[in-house]
Design a protein around this motif. Sequence first.
Motif, PDB file in Angstrom:
ATOM      1  N   LEU A 278       0.806  -1.213   0.000  1.00  0.00           N
ATOM      2  CA  LEU A 278       0.000   0.000   0.000  1.00  0.00           C
ATOM      3  C   LEU A 278       0.846   1.273   0.000  1.00  0.00           C
ATOM      4  CD1 LEU A 278      -2.861   1.342   0.418  1.00  0.00           C
ATOM      5  CD2 LEU A 278      -2.349   1.274   2.873  1.00  0.00           C
ATOM      6  N   ALA A 279       0.389   2.270  -0.759  1.00  0.00           N
ATOM      7  CA  ALA A 279       0.859   3.644  -0.650  1.00  0.00           C
ATOM      8  C   ALA A 279      -0.361   4.554  -0.606  1.00  0.00           C
ATOM      9  CB  ALA A 279       1.767   4.018  -1.815  1.00  0.00           C
ATOM     10  N   VAL A 280      -0.193   5.704  -0.006  1.00  0.00           N
ATOM     11  CA  VAL A 280      -1.295   6.654   0.140  1.00  0.00           C
ATOM     12  C   VAL A 280      -0.859   8.004  -0.404  1.00  0.00           C
ATOM     13  CG1 VAL A 280      -2.823   7.850   1.763  1.00  0.00           C
ATOM     14  CG2 VAL A 280      -2.212   5.451   2.159  1.00  0.00           C
ATOM     15  N   VAL A 281      -1.771   8.651  -1.139  1.00  0.00           N
ATOM     16  CA  VAL A 281      -1.557  10.008  -1.624  1.00  0.00           C
ATOM     17  C   VAL A 281      -2.624  10.894  -0.998  1.00  0.00           C
ATOM     18  CG1 VAL A 281      -1.524  11.552  -3.612  1.00  0.00           C
ATOM     19  CG2 VAL A 281      -0.586   9.235  -3.820  1.00  0.00           C
ATOM     20  N   VAL A 282      -2.196  11.869  -0.226  1.00  0.00           N
ATOM     21  CA  VAL A 282      -3.099  12.881   0.305  1.00  0.00           C
ATOM     22  C   VAL A 282      -2.939  14.135  -0.545  1.00  0.00           C
ATOM     23  CG1 VAL A 282      -3.584  14.420   2.243  1.00  0.00           C
ATOM     24  CG2 VAL A 282      -3.162  12.000   2.663  1.00  0.00           C
ATOM     25  N   VAL A 283      -4.031  14.563  -1.159  1.00  0.00           N
ATOM     26  CA  VAL A 283      -4.012  15.782  -1.968  1.00  0.00           C
ATOM     27  C   VAL A 283      -4.494  16.921  -1.079  1.00  0.00           C
ATOM     28  CG1 VAL A 283      -4.784  16.918  -4.067  1.00  0.00           C
ATOM     29  CG2 VAL A 283      -4.503  14.425  -4.024  1.00  0.00           C
ATOM     30  N   ALA A 284      -3.546  17.680  -0.548  1.00  0.00           N
ATOM     31  CA  ALA A 284      -3.855  18.795   0.343  1.00  0.00           C
ATOM     32  C   ALA A 284      -4.160  20.020  -0.514  1.00  0.00           C
ATOM     33  CB  ALA A 284      -2.683  19.057   1.278  1.00  0.00           C
ATOM     34  N   ASN A 285      -5.441  20.299  -0.670  1.00  0.00           N
ATOM     35  CA  ASN A 285      -5.825  21.382  -1.580  1.00  0.00           C
ATOM     36  C   ASN A 285      -6.325  22.601  -0.815  1.00  0.00           C
ATOM     37  OD1 ASN A 285      -9.098  21.221  -1.895  1.00  0.00           O
ATOM     38  ND2 ASN A 285      -8.213  19.200  -1.552  1.00  0.00           N
ATOM     39  N   ASN A 286      -5.683  23.731  -1.083  1.00  0.00           N
ATOM     40  CA  ASN A 286      -6.077  25.016  -0.510  1.00  0.00           C
ATOM     41  C   ASN A 286      -6.094  25.000   1.016  1.00  0.00           C
ATOM     42  OD1 ASN A 286      -7.348  24.614  -3.278  1.00  0.00           O
ATOM     43  ND2 ASN A 286      -7.636  26.821  -3.043  1.00  0.00           N
ATOM     44  N   CYS A 287      -5.172  24.269   1.609  1.00  0.00           N
ATOM     45  CA  CYS A 287      -5.157  24.143   3.063  1.00  0.00           C
ATOM     46  C   CYS A 287      -4.525  25.369   3.722  1.00  0.00           C
ATOM     47  CB  CYS A 287      -4.387  22.890   3.484  1.00  0.00           C
ATOM     48  SG  CYS A 287      -5.205  21.347   3.054  1.00  0.00           S
TER      49      CYS A 287
END
Length: 314
Positions: free
Chosen positions: A37-46
């Motif tokens: 497993l790998a995880v991608v967190v797309v932190a948008n406009n944080c």
Amino acid sequence: MTPDSRVRTVVVIPARNEADRIPACLAALAAQSALDLAVVVVANNCIDATEAAARAAATAAGMRLDVVNVTLGSEEGVGTARRLGCEHALRSWPAADALLFTDADCLTGADWIARNRHHLTRVAAVCGRVNPMPEELFVLKDMDIPLAEMEGRYEALVTAFYRRHRPGPLGLDGEHAHAAGASLAVRRDALQAVGGFADLATGEDRDLVRRLKATGHAVLHAGDVTVTASCRLDGRARDGMSAALRARADRTDYLIDDALPPAERLIAARDSGLLGPWPPLVTPQDRLRASDLLPHIRALEAALDMTSTCGVAH
């Protein structure tokens, strides 16, 4: 850097100001012992500590994590965030053959990854069941119960209508009718074949499912793939789940789900052989209000010959 060929499964999570929720979301994934497993967190406009919270949680769990920071325009939204997360995942882990999606305010079931992977051996995509977090149901205590029951009955009728009149891959294969980005899994080849997520501010999940079905890809609405989702009323996606819950909690008349067409439209589509893939898409001008549902309920009951078992007062 040489890509990690051990990664076969990537989970993509859009996150906007989710510092409080993302640790629990990642912990639920890390507890599943998925070594590929790998995880991608797309932190948008944080503007909060979403990235720091995600990295700390991943480090504590020994999780492979990439955080993609993006700034989206006013016309962009979760569809763009999911698309950018997919593009990053496909570039970073070329051996990954399954992309899974959830939301930062959701907790995946204990075997969510394994069950998705199991089903993807025979179908192109899996729509999981999304349940509310029991501890947060209190926010809906002021809901207008008769209107909610009316909408629930109409949803059941529309689903039954589809099951009867739209068999095959365009219809509903599985145990429920959900098609939400909170629990969605897609094989890499199928995702690429339909061009991935569209740049939609909301509804990108249902749009993808429709395009998969319309192009002959088998989609399973699996009852054994589950997540629990927040019932918060201050959501991040414009016109998303939180907005829908807020409308119901305000004790005012509201527009029902945009996957529930007027009865006459459904019946006409059936009669003309133009009943499209599930979930249907209702145009803004055709959206129904909860207070207007009774004649539509009666019409679908008649079409399904279910009047005697309706349970709705006439």
